[in-house]
Design an enzyme around this catalytic site. Sequence first.
Site, PDB file in Angstrom:
ATOM      1  N   TYR A 130       0.843  -1.183   0.000  1.00 19.18           N
ATOM      2  CA  TYR A 130       0.000   0.000   0.000  1.00 19.18           C
ATOM      3  C   TYR A 130       0.884   1.241   0.000  1.00 19.18           C
ATOM      4  CZ  TYR A 130      -3.829   3.147   0.677  1.00 19.18           C
ATOM      5  OH  TYR A 130      -4.745   4.136   0.471  1.00 19.18           O
ATOM      6  N   GLN A 191     -10.982   0.004   0.588  1.00 21.32           N
ATOM      7  CA  GLN A 191     -11.393  -0.780  -0.574  1.00 21.32           C
ATOM      8  C   GLN A 191     -10.192  -1.434  -1.261  1.00 21.32           C
ATOM      9  OE1 GLN A 191     -11.966   2.420  -0.030  1.00 21.32           O
ATOM     10  NE2 GLN A 191     -11.536   3.711  -1.814  1.00 21.32           N
ATOM     11  N   ASN A 214      -3.594   5.626   6.105  1.00 23.59           N
ATOM     12  CA  ASN A 214      -4.358   6.400   7.089  1.00 23.59           C
ATOM     13  C   ASN A 214      -5.183   5.473   8.003  1.00 23.59           C
ATOM     14  OD1 ASN A 214      -6.575   5.551   5.640  1.00 23.59           O
ATOM     15  ND2 ASN A 214      -6.942   7.528   4.638  1.00 23.59           N
ATOM     16  N   SER A 237       6.070   8.651  14.251  1.00 26.89           N
ATOM     17  CA  SER A 237       7.504   8.418  14.255  1.00 26.89           C
ATOM     18  C   SER A 237       8.198   9.026  15.482  1.00 26.89           C
ATOM     19  CB  SER A 237       8.050   9.041  12.975  1.00 26.89           C
ATOM     20  OG  SER A 237       9.302   8.541  12.667  1.00 26.89           O
ATOM     21  N   GLN A 259      12.588  14.595  12.456  1.00 28.57           N
ATOM     22  CA  GLN A 259      11.511  13.712  12.897  1.00 28.57           C
ATOM     23  C   GLN A 259      10.224  14.508  13.098  1.00 28.57           C
ATOM     24  OE1 GLN A 259      12.883  10.897  12.617  1.00 28.57           O
ATOM     25  NE2 GLN A 259      10.874   9.967  12.663  1.00 28.57           N
ATOM     26  N   HIS A 262       7.645  15.348  10.305  1.00 32.02           N
ATOM     27  CA  HIS A 262       6.802  14.304   9.698  1.00 32.02           C
ATOM     28  C   HIS A 262       5.329  14.496  10.028  1.00 32.02           C
ATOM     29  CE1 HIS A 262       9.032  11.283   7.533  1.00 32.02           C
ATOM     30  NE2 HIS A 262       9.996  11.280   8.428  1.00 32.02           N
ATOM     31  N   GLU A 327      12.220   4.302  18.053  1.00 29.82           N
ATOM     32  CA  GLU A 327      12.280   3.830  16.672  1.00 29.82           C
ATOM     33  C   GLU A 327      13.666   4.136  16.073  1.00 29.82           C
ATOM     34  OE1 GLU A 327       9.694   6.094  14.205  1.00 29.82           O
ATOM     35  OE2 GLU A 327       9.783   4.688  12.515  1.00 29.82           O
ATOM     36  N   ASP A 361      16.764   7.199   6.166  1.00 28.67           N
ATOM     37  CA  ASP A 361      15.455   7.272   5.504  1.00 28.67           C
ATOM     38  C   ASP A 361      15.560   7.007   4.010  1.00 28.67           C
ATOM     39  OD1 ASP A 361      13.923   7.792   7.709  1.00 28.67           O
ATOM     40  OD2 ASP A 361      14.153   9.964   7.573  1.00 28.67           O
ATOM     41  N   GLU A 415      -0.927 -36.942  28.073  1.00 30.00           N
ATOM     42  CA  GLU A 415      -1.816 -35.860  27.646  1.00 30.00           C
ATOM     43  C   GLU A 415      -3.168 -36.392  27.172  1.00 30.00           C
ATOM     44  OE1 GLU A 415       0.294 -33.346  24.869  1.00 30.00           O
ATOM     45  OE2 GLU A 415       1.650 -32.584  26.413  1.00 30.00           O
ATOM     46  N   HIS A 420      -2.390 -40.198  19.023  1.00 28.58           N
ATOM     47  CA  HIS A 420      -1.000 -39.765  18.904  1.00 28.58           C
ATOM     48  C   HIS A 420      -0.069 -40.922  19.295  1.00 28.58           C
ATOM     49  CE1 HIS A 420      -2.712 -35.734  18.787  1.00 28.58           C
ATOM     50  NE2 HIS A 420      -1.533 -35.196  18.614  1.00 28.58           N
TER      51      HIS A 420
END
Lengths: 437, 437
Positions: A130, A191, A214, A237, A259, A262, A327, A361, A415, A420
């Site tokens: 995406y 979608q 988003n 971030s 930073q 952003h 991060e 970056d 068990e 088994h």
Amino acid sequence: MPVFLTTAEPDFETAFAALLSAKREDAPDVDAAVAAIIDDVRTRGDAAVIGLTSKFDRLDLSPETLAFTQDEISAECAKVSDEDRAALELAAERVRAYHDRQMPEDARWTDAAGAELGWRWSPVSAAGLYVPGGLASYPSSVLMNAIPAKVAGVERLVIACPTPGGAVNPLVLLAARLAGVDTVYRIGGAQAIAALAYGTATIRPVDKITGPGNAYVAAAKRRVFGRVGIDMIAGPSEILVIADRDNDPDWIALDLLSQAEHDESAQSILVTDDAGFGRAVAAAVEKRLETLERRAIAGASWRDYGAVIVTRDLHEAAALSNRVAPEHLELCVADPDGLAERITHAGAIFLGRWTPEAIGDYVGGPNHVLPTARSARFSSGLSVMDFLKRTTIAKMTPAALAAIGPAAERLAISESLEAHGLSVRARLDQLNRREAQ
Amino acid sequence: MPVFLTTAEPDFETAFAALLSAKREDAPDVDAAVAAIIDDVRTRGDAAVIGLTSKFDRLDLSPETLAFTQDEISAECAKVSDEDRAALELAAERVRAYHDRQMPEDARWTDAAGAELGWRWSPVSAAGLYVPGGLASYPSSVLMNAIPAKVAGVERLVIACPTPGGAVNPLVLLAARLAGVDTVYRIGGAQAIAALAYGTATIRPVDKITGPGNAYVAAAKRRVFGRVGIDMIAGPSEILVIADRDNDPDWIALDLLSQAEHDESAQSILVTDDAGFGRAVAAAVEKRLETLERRAIAGASWRDYGAVIVTRDLHEAAALSNRVAPEHLELCVADPDGLAERITHAGAIFLGRWTPEAIGDYVGGPNHVLPTARSARFSSGLSVMDFLKRTTIAKMTPAALAAIGPAAERLAISESLEAHGLSVRARLDQLNRREAQ
């Protein structure tokens, strides 16, 4: 002004705890809307995707125009300047070289019992990336997501990128081409995630979806998780800079601002063993904020979530950083490698005064998709591993089964899993009959 | 009777698609109840955990008795028979030896531009393992979760295991001790997950939570995800067996039943190139179902979700298996390694006629926590990697920054991130001034 804390002060622990637990993001609850969109795409397929794209992106598509043609992509790529192209190519090459080294190895061995054991790595067959539209449409993120997938060996790699009103960033398409992406769809939002996860008549489903988006995209990724794999849900971030007095305050100010610019929810923290230096950096930030293009965003982030913390020494700075688990972590000190030894939790470390975070970056090589919101305590940045999975392998000989099978049977009985135990016992009995002959 | 399909028949594709998409689990929606429990534990801490344990487990605890003492664990361990202890020790030793080999290596290198790059692995600091109480309280699962954590180097490893009415399985405590678990709490359900994620006055929070549980536990894990790391949310178990005619039908029947006996929602699929063999296995399953202890569960699973699929050849069998992406895959054929080459998606492969899947549940060495519900298309079984995270490393020299910095600046400008570009430019300017001198 951001908070200015000193570890030597009695109320430091309270203030630091408040900083750690500050909620920086108030995501709107779009879950019901997203559920309806996903249902619509599952039910009506292409028609739903096309209808929603018309509604949200003011763009009328048909099944034939959902994806860019190769000619359309070539035409957009031709618009990119030679300088931008060269920069993107350098970035792609360096990111590929770094991620090539991440490929894990298969293993196979025979142990003392005669059992052959091992594992094998194999790529996800198809992945979807995406890419947000508009302002947050970053070509660097295309490289950072697509290249690890191709290095891992993903056969079919597609992008979903909304093009509101038909507008597209040529650099995004060039990055997609440089990274080896097969298809770029002009769709976005929940979608797009639904179409990638469930497929439509035109869009084939994928097995893994990565990339930022988003609140709708994030909610949709959460909802399709399980049906397909997803990467982390990224939060705003963060950067933490540990710097001694021997830095240029303006350099450190710019690192903090890179930073802060952003996102208003981004967080920039300076930790230093010198209060005077801390004040000098804070002053340099204010000065840069007078002229910075994104001063509204960066200023809000710095004012609301920024912090300067003065410690007794650099060891204390490292210990505080581990509690933040940032991060991005810059170590702008005389012996950055020595200090890095004390770091236990961080997404990425930038060593020394000549390694601004922005290098990472774009062109450093390591991935810039990194764990946010303190999740570096338990998770890692994006890598080829996100597009691979491990199949474990076991092969018994009759002798190996004779050696370890009775213990398996015993545990199965303990068990209360009779079948088994019997599946082992039936084979052991056959061996015993052979021996008796 | 389970479905009996033949790939040569015209309606096969429809029937197979139905088998692939069959919804086998109808999890009750307990999300609202779980949200309330988590809030209660966050607000009232120990008092909430103790109250909920009294209510759900009919067990009255105090902060002092939330955890087993070492003496209590020793007393329970003493109840285990020598045979069971030896079997568990063998399992622990083999699982540890396998997972030891999974430890990934750190890397550090200098590239042509003079940039030092690499990564470093570090363990999660603290992990919590959930162990169900009652019937599903499996000592083997304790080993499979706890040993990878200890191999990874997790410093503090705790277990939450409900003990309804005070009842505990001594083998679970012995497995915890053999694996090196530090603390075992007598708590379960969503309240245990909340306590592990957020901490109480008595229970310290952890960074990662793994292990299976009921619908409440699964919903709680989903809710605390992000605050802490979690492992996968496991669905009902599956096995797919590819077998030629040269197998004992009873062995294969037992292998299928060893999955079916777990759970009415489990799925067992036989794929064979010989219709007569397929019928013989189905008959052997029915015969075993007459006497099997868990015949009610195994019978329901086999009847509702079992399948026998007859293919034209074994290559077609492998292709079908890849579409299923089974959690467990047995290759009971003359050349299992050759057939394994064609397998692209499977959690674990068991090679040859002498490797019943049950070996992998207990003593094989590979982990038995594996991806279910077709998620082997994009995910892997539990491993030491689940308890490690990677920190990437970059270190520029002035020369390296001079070489690659301008491209970073260029890309930052193209993304309208001015401070990113300036953080690089400020350093490059200093280099240019140096050179000019």
